[in-house]
Design a protein around this motif. Structure first.
Motif, PDB file in Angstrom:
ATOM      1  N   LEU A  12      80.992  35.092  41.594  1.00 22.21           N
ATOM      2  CA  LEU A  12      80.255  34.689  40.398  1.00 22.21           C
ATOM      3  C   LEU A  12      81.227  34.365  39.268  1.00 22.21           C
ATOM      4  O   LEU A  12      82.407  34.692  39.320  1.00 22.21           O
ATOM      5  CB  LEU A  12      79.277  35.790  39.991  1.00 22.21           C
ATOM      6  CG  LEU A  12      78.225  36.137  41.053  1.00 22.21           C
ATOM      7  CD1 LEU A  12      77.394  37.341  40.612  1.00 22.21           C
ATOM      8  CD2 LEU A  12      77.328  34.943  41.348  1.00 22.21           C
TER       9      LEU A  12
ATOM     10  N   VAL B 184      76.117  32.494  37.258  1.00 21.90           N
ATOM     11  CA  VAL B 184      76.152  31.395  38.228  1.00 21.90           C
ATOM     12  C   VAL B 184      77.418  31.519  39.067  1.00 21.90           C
ATOM     13  O   VAL B 184      78.353  32.244  38.709  1.00 21.90           O
ATOM     14  CB  VAL B 184      76.106  30.027  37.507  1.00 21.90           C
ATOM     15  CG1 VAL B 184      74.844  29.913  36.669  1.00 21.90           C
ATOM     16  CG2 VAL B 184      77.355  29.811  36.653  1.00 21.90           C
TER      17      VAL B 184
ATOM     18  N   GLY C 126      70.944  32.045  40.079  1.00 20.15           N
ATOM     19  CA  GLY C 126      72.000  32.939  39.611  1.00 20.15           C
ATOM     20  C   GLY C 126      71.618  34.381  39.845  1.00 20.15           C
ATOM     21  O   GLY C 126      70.574  34.684  40.437  1.00 20.15           O
TER      22      GLY C 126
END
Length: 348
Positions: free
Chosen positions: A182, A217, A240
């Protein structure tokens, strides 16, 4: 025995010659010894210069030879060698940490702290729970393929963001999703309560994520730049990972309970005193660490209590060439480096 006057005169000349030679030698010999000492010292300095040349080549240092910066960096390098000798001089316990030349050896200790040790810790409440019974002797979340590869924060005080994102992406994978790296940059840019590369608090980042419900995200969509930029916003419909909740506790004196939290909830965010880590090469850190000056955030991914010296397995964010392929081991018990002072678990 009769000696002729001629022979006596010759003997006097020879003795005078010996005295003169001896006197000259007594004057010269200290200088000879001094020259040997000076040559030995020069050889050591030359050896240091060779080491510094090798260091510059290995770590791609481009400062110009004989420039002011070159001499300054060489001095820091020589000071680092003195520190290593001191750190390695303590009686070696089994699997003790070793200290030596690494990518930080041409930085002063102040430069190292200012660049890399930028995390801050809020006072955490003591852990109120009980010690978990029946824990395995060793446990490592890497064995479950839920820990992403070691990252490199570079010359940016973003360890606080790396630790938080590392915990979230691991817990997301533990829940059954594919392990995806991430975006650390998203937290670096958008966590308004922190100061980007100037430092930050993992607890404040977690608070921001919980309050805003921002979805992290993938790193591929928001890559790391090692500097703070404008926050990029995404719509609520964008995919996400969002944080639901988190806890922050002080486990000092309760490291066995901390082991239980690790096994139960996943990798943990911890804030440590990492001043001595500037010189760390590998092994288990058992000394040279206080628990009073927390300054660096890391991810605790496992432990091993099966050997003579039980230790935490800690992922750092200084690249895979540092330490044990990017990891550091800390002795369990005694709150070494303050590993138990402020520990966060995340919930998705």
């Amino acid at each position: 025995m009769n000696v002729s006057p001629t022979c006596l005169r010759q003997m006097r000349v020879d003795l005078s010659y010996v005295v003169v030679i001896a006197t000259v030698f007594s004057v010269i010999s200290p200088r000879c010894c001094l020259n040997v000492t000076r040559d030995d010292t020069q050889a050591k300095l030359n050896g240091s210069a060779v080491d510094f040349d090798s260091f510059r080549e290995k770590f791609h240092r481009s400062y110009e030879v004989n420039s002011g910066e070159f001499h300054r960096r060489q001095l820091h390098f020589q000071n680092a060698a003195k520190r290593h000798a001191h750190l390695n001089s303590f009686p070696a316990a089994p699997q003790s940490a070793k200290y030596g030349i690494n990518q930080f050896s041409d930085l002063s200790q102040k430069e190292f702290r200012d660049l890399y040790l930028r995390a801050s810790a809020d006072r955490a409440p003591l852990f109120p729970g009980l010690t978990t019974e029946g824990l395995p002797a060793k446990f490592d979340w890497r064995d479950k393929s839920v820990v992403a590869p070691v990252q490199n924060q570079e010359a940016c005080g973003s360890c606080w963001a790396f630790s938080v994102v590392g915990a979230i992406q691991s817990v997301h994978a533990i829940g059954g999703s594919q392990l995806v790296q991430l975006s650390v940059q998203q937290v670096l840019d958008c966590s308004s309560r922190n100061e980007g590369c100037g430092g930050g608090s993992p607890a404040q980042a977690l608070y921001w994520l919980k309050q805003t419900r921002v979805k992290l995200v993938p790193q591929s969509e928001y890559p790391y730049k090692a500097k703070r930029g404008m926050c990029h916003f995404f719509s609520q419909s964008h995919g996400g990972v969002a944080l639901k909740n988190y806890t922050v506790n002080d486990f000092s004196g309760q490291e066995e309970a901390m082991m239980g939290q690790l096994v139960k909830h996943g990798p943990l965010v911890a804030i440590v005193d990492a001043v001595s880590w500037q010189d760390y090469l590998g092994g288990i850190i058992q000394h040279h660490c206080s628990s009073q000056h927390s300054n660096h955030a890391v991810l605790v991914v496992g432990y091993n209590a099966a050997g003579d010296v039980p230790y935490w397995i800690v992922q750092n964010s200084w690249g895979s060439t540092w330490g044990n392929e990017g990891y550091v081991y800390l002795k369990i018990g005694g709150n070494v480096c303050g590993i138990a002072d402020s520990v966060a678990a995340v919930f998705l």
